[in-house]
Write a protein that holds these residues in place. Sequence first.
Motif, PDB file in Angstrom:
ATOM      1  N   ALA A 197       0.875  -1.166   0.000  1.00 30.23           N
ATOM      2  CA  ALA A 197       0.000   0.000   0.000  1.00 30.23           C
ATOM      3  C   ALA A 197       0.917   1.222   0.000  1.00 30.23           C
ATOM      4  CB  ALA A 197      -0.914   0.003   1.218  1.00 30.23           C
ATOM      5  N   PRO A 198       0.501   2.308  -0.618  1.00 31.93           N
ATOM      6  CA  PRO A 198       1.376   3.480  -0.721  1.00 31.93           C
ATOM      7  C   PRO A 198       1.864   3.962   0.643  1.00 31.93           C
ATOM      8  CG  PRO A 198      -0.583   3.752  -2.095  1.00 31.93           C
ATOM      9  CD  PRO A 198      -0.801   2.521  -1.284  1.00 31.93           C
ATOM     10  N   GLY A 199       3.188   4.043   0.784  1.00 34.02           N
ATOM     11  CA  GLY A 199       3.771   4.562   2.016  1.00 34.02           C
ATOM     12  C   GLY A 199       3.854   3.583   3.167  1.00 34.02           C
ATOM     13  N   LEU A 200       3.356   2.356   2.979  1.00 31.07           N
ATOM     14  CA  LEU A 200       3.355   1.363   4.062  1.00 31.07           C
ATOM     15  C   LEU A 200       4.188   0.157   3.645  1.00 31.07           C
ATOM     16  CD1 LEU A 200      -0.436   1.510   4.989  1.00 31.07           C
ATOM     17  CD2 LEU A 200       1.451   2.715   6.101  1.00 31.07           C
ATOM     18  N   ASP A 201       5.147  -0.229   4.476  1.00 26.43           N
ATOM     19  CA  ASP A 201       6.051  -1.307   4.075  1.00 26.43           C
ATOM     20  C   ASP A 201       5.624  -2.688   4.567  1.00 26.43           C
ATOM     21  OD1 ASP A 201       6.771  -1.098   6.812  1.00 26.43           O
ATOM     22  OD2 ASP A 201       8.286   0.390   6.296  1.00 26.43           O
ATOM     23  N   ASN A 202       4.649  -2.757   5.463  1.00 25.77           N
ATOM     24  CA  ASN A 202       4.220  -4.065   5.962  1.00 25.77           C
ATOM     25  C   ASN A 202       2.728  -4.007   6.311  1.00 25.77           C
ATOM     26  OD1 ASN A 202       4.327  -6.701   6.866  1.00 25.77           O
ATOM     27  ND2 ASN A 202       5.099  -6.146   8.884  1.00 25.77           N
ATOM     28  N   PRO A 203       1.870  -3.868   5.287  1.00 27.03           N
ATOM     29  CA  PRO A 203       0.473  -3.490   5.551  1.00 27.03           C
ATOM     30  C   PRO A 203      -0.529  -4.630   5.649  1.00 27.03           C
ATOM     31  CG  PRO A 203       0.902  -3.329   3.209  1.00 27.03           C
ATOM     32  CD  PRO A 203       2.167  -3.862   3.845  1.00 27.03           C
ATOM     33  N   ARG A 204      -0.096  -5.885   5.613  1.00 27.01           N
ATOM     34  CA  ARG A 204      -1.070  -6.973   5.490  1.00 27.01           C
ATOM     35  C   ARG A 204      -2.085  -7.015   6.626  1.00 27.01           C
ATOM     36  NH1 ARG A 204      -3.613  -8.308   1.989  1.00 27.01           N
ATOM     37  NH2 ARG A 204      -4.357 -10.093   3.186  1.00 27.01           N
ATOM     38  N   GLN A 205      -1.637  -6.886   7.886  1.00 27.17           N
ATOM     39  CA  GLN A 205      -2.586  -6.948   8.996  1.00 27.17           C
ATOM     40  C   GLN A 205      -3.567  -5.783   8.925  1.00 27.17           C
ATOM     41  OE1 GLN A 205      -2.921  -9.544  11.209  1.00 27.17           O
ATOM     42  NE2 GLN A 205      -4.825  -8.461  11.655  1.00 27.17           N
ATOM     43  N   LEU A 206      -3.074  -4.623   8.554  1.00 25.86           N
ATOM     44  CA  LEU A 206      -3.949  -3.459   8.424  1.00 25.86           C
ATOM     45  C   LEU A 206      -5.012  -3.709   7.351  1.00 25.86           C
ATOM     46  CD1 LEU A 206      -2.678   0.236   8.282  1.00 25.86           C
ATOM     47  CD2 LEU A 206      -4.729  -0.513   7.126  1.00 25.86           C
ATOM     48  N   ILE A 207      -4.604  -4.253   6.205  1.00 22.56           N
ATOM     49  CA  ILE A 207      -5.547  -4.523   5.111  1.00 22.56           C
ATOM     50  C   ILE A 207      -6.580  -5.563   5.551  1.00 22.56           C
ATOM     51  CG2 ILE A 207      -5.749  -5.500   2.783  1.00 22.56           C
ATOM     52  CD1 ILE A 207      -2.991  -4.252   2.181  1.00 22.56           C
TER      53      ILE A 207
END
Length: 698
Positions: free
Chosen positions: A507-517
């Motif tokens: 995701a733009p600007g996020l390097d480890n976004p899986r849990q957030l998604i």
Amino acid sequence: MGLMTFLRNRAGYILIGAIGFAIVAFLVGDAINVGKPFWAESQKVVGSIDGEEINIDQFGPKVDQSLAQFKQQYGGSGNAQMQAMAVDNVWQGEVANVLLGKEYTRLGLTVSAQESFDLVQGPKPSPLIVQYFGNPQTGEFDRNQVIKVFKEGLKDPKMKPQLLAIEAEIIKQTLQIKYTNLIRNSVYVTSLEANDEYVGRNKVANFKYVGLDFASVPDASVKLTDADYSDFYDKNKKRFENPTETRTFEYVSFSVNPTKEDSAAVKAQIEKLAVDFRTAANDSLFAAVNSDVKVPFVYINKGKLDPAVDSAVFNLPAGSFYGPAFSGTSYKLVKVVSTRFSPDSVKASHILLDASKMGGVDVARKMADSLKTLVQKGASFAALALQYSVDGSKDKGGEMPAFARGQMVPEFENAAFDGSVGDLKVVTSQFGVHLMKIEKQIGSSKVAKLAYIEKNLESSNKTKDAAYKKASTFLSEVKDGNFAELAQKKGYTVAVADKITPTQGFAPGLDNPRQLIRDAYNADQGDVLDQVYQMDNAFVIARVTAIRPKGTLPLEAVKKDIEPMVRNAVKSRMLKEKMDQALQGAANINQVAQKLGKPVMPVQNIVFASPIVPGASQENKLVGTVFGSQPGKLSKSIEGDAGVYAFVVDGFGNPAPLANTYKQKETMMQTTAQRALGAAFQALQDKSKIKDNRVKFY
């Protein structure tokens, strides 16, 4: 109070009902799957494809295997994006297996037992057999060895599943080839189509035009109405097909990048290490214990280290120290233990003995020593290799292609580069015991053995705690409706991740976004996610701002996105009226230009297949109309993508007749067949019911 009274009054009934449900669940679960309640299996369903459920117990190991392959291919330990690629790779494979499997059955495509046998053990085997059993250097394989492996392996309980899996994959690949050929052979290109394609790419048009650009109308002068939006939406509904559900969220990042204090602390640490390093009794051990990055204590060539370090270190004599020096994101400290000149590559032959089948390494080494003595007394190395070696190179007398440093296991490599041409060496490696003969050493360059320490510049716990405290405070204060307002008040920047798919690994600007998604897909529109998310260099607070379901999106969902296009559509209507007025009574293009106060633009050698108009970019409608017009005739107004136009054709330049219709048809058939294959698979997906629950697991 009413609800609490209701619960108290009926507590007995509720408790009895709950116990009754648990008993039924246990009994039904026992009937379905001993010891498991019946709802447990539904919690393991990654998705369903045309009625067939995909279970996480089978799906998960395939993802792990795919991820391991990506790590090997791209390097690294595997980030969120690589994980998402692995998950998507396996899912697409499952979709293909189910849908194509049913299609093979419907079409009657099969692989006979004889065909399967020939693909494994025949003279022209499957590429998979060559890959598994071939010599990696030459690509050749030993058919007798394949037959032996399958004959013995199918009797071995440990090997049998692996060999059966290879056979199953060969059958699957063969069916795919048959299906692909079936699709390709169904494609046909007529001579008329071939000629039209040729003319479209080679016929040229010369014309003049007058244009009114959309940019000439200020945006502020265009007032859009609901009718304008509805009209554009109704005419372009196909544009708004959403192939998969998406989420949009806004977020605030709280950086945990190292501060000046953190940098000073790491610098002090590396300076102390430098003092201790100079007096360390064991350079390599000291480096291995204290370095964040492990560099093998072996001779390496120039070009293997950070460029800034590399150029300095390889100019230093043995015994020298380099650093501490900062480059990239870390401090480096190096001691040059020794240097020398070494071959760039080596060509060698070897006889590989399988110690596991000879009673152990000691027995194998004694055998290698005996073979060495025979060679020293004049025996043919090539003949002994053919007789005793278990490596694929035995058919070439044990001869191997030339190799550079880093291409072989360390034991084999060191023996080859440290010896001299003609040396015979007995080497033990993970593959067995080798009798090596150094045939040739090519080139010579400086190599160095280094004790290497690297300390990464990282944030301190104090820095991380301060960032986390800020993020937590913001989360406790923010409400669903005032996210952006509160962020602005506190001076925080609000970023947006737009149209994020369920399985997206970035995701733009996020390097480890899986849990957030994943959490965003469990939230409703407007919700602030109730967690502080830790990225590699920031803590993040997020809020879901939009949900776009799969299917045709409603007008309200796309209204903001289509605003520029709707504005251009209104401008187009305005400019068309102006162009139509100029065309009334005009006898030629010059009169139209004069009325509009615009220049006449001449265009030369435009082809239908490349509708790029100088000064107007790509204008498909304009060029398409030009090729359908008569020379010398003033056109009507044409609404294009960047403006409104009127033109007159000066003439066409026709190409020479198509000399080789067959070759043209072949070229077109290849392109069309490739598109047809993709379209056929897409059609299978469109006609199937596919439910994707991957976001619940990954």
